[in-house]
Design a protein around this motif. Structure first.
Motif: not given
Length: 303
Positions: A7, A10, A13, A21, A24, A31-32, A35, A53
């Motif tokens: 996990r 990020v 952005y 993203v 990933l 997995e994301v 953010v 997300i």
């Protein structure tokens, strides 16, 4: 445990964060988690919502985060890394001030060891994967000269440094290789109303990002008409292997700058899970650790 999805959050952005993203989501072992960013633009919120997300303003709002990719301006990395490592979360950054990164690694190493975490410092393409190539060139030809020629292309670190200056509405810094490791910086600035071009020009030329290079600053009406995120590098070394002279080594690539940076950071996130607590540059990590898959299968394929 190592077979479960990792996990990853990020943080930031912008250009790199968006590509992070994507990278990933394409990684089979990750997995994301979310953010972390100020929800400044409605389009960001809609886009992330569509992908399922979470968008939050603090990493503390996310559950089960194991690694954070710090896709933030370089000068904000040290403070953010200190905080997140102290939460028990690994960090990967793309810090790009070459002269300071070794000391930053030593500082983050103490924090990481105290919190049983890992920091991968300067995980981009330069510093980063180019650093690995330079290291290989050096042990292949211990005596000799190496040259790293960047560009032509947009330097994200230099561009962000200019955008952060008071009075700058937007900016673009282009790196132009002169040869033999010498570079010319072409900086284009879009000013805010009432800003002094001469003051901004002086601030750019005295900034640590620019002070060592020939730098030219231009005022433009709209930076967006100039931006191209393409970049590249040509690395050369002429050296000696044993007593044999005139060994010529060369590495070259042409890339989308933020996309490659993000992909390297994702690989470094994977590698961070395989290291003992501490802080590392990419040249300190076994290259196989950046790969997904069974090590023996990777060896059979690539060695």
């Amino acid at each position: 445990m190592m077979n479960e999805s990792i996990r990853v959050a990020v943080v930031g952005y912008g250009n790199i964060g968006r590509f992070a993203v994507e990278a990933l989501m394409a990684a089979p072992d990750m997995e994301v988690a979310g953010v972390v960013e100020k929800p400044s633009f409605a389009d960001n919120v809609k886009l992330l919502d569509a992908m399922g997300i979470p968008l939050v303003t603090s990493i503390r709002e996310l559950q089960g985060v194991q690694i954070a990719l710090l896709c933030t301006p370089t000068r904000s990395v040290p403070d953010i890394a200190r905080e997140i490592l102290s939460l028990g979360i690994n960090t990967v950054d793309c810090y790009d001030i070459h002269g300071n990164l070794a000391d930053l690694r030593l500082e983050l190493a103490e924090i990481a060891r105290a919190n049983n975490t890992v920091a991968v410092v300067s995980a981009g393409w330069d510093p980063g994967t180019d650093s690995i190539i330079r290291t290989m060139f050096q042990f292949m030809t211990p005596s000799g000269l190496s040259y790293t020629n960047f560009g032509p292309g947009m330097s994200m670190g230099h561009t962000v440094a200019v955008r952060d200056l008071p009075g700058v509405e937007d900016a673009l810094s282009m790196t132009m290789p002169v040869g033999a490791g010498v570079h010319r910086r072409m900086v284009y600035v879009q000013l805010q109303d009432g800003a002094s071009f001469e003051a901004i020009k002086n601030a750019i030329k005295t900034d640590p990002y620019f002070v060592k290079d020939e730098t030219h600053v231009f005022k433009v009406a709209d930076v967006n008409q100039l931006i191209d995120v393409g970049h590249g590098v040509d690395m050369e070394r002429k050296g000696v292997s044993g007593s044999t002279h005139n060994q010529m080594l060369r590495f070259s690539m042409r890339i989308n700058n933020p996309a490659l940076t993000a992909q390297v950071m994702v690989a470094a996130a994977r590698a961070s899970r395989k290291q003992m607590p501490g802080a590392y540059t990419m040249i300190q990590i076994p290259v196989i650790d950046f790969m997904h898959g069974d090590p023996d299968d990777i060896i059979r394929q690539l060695v």
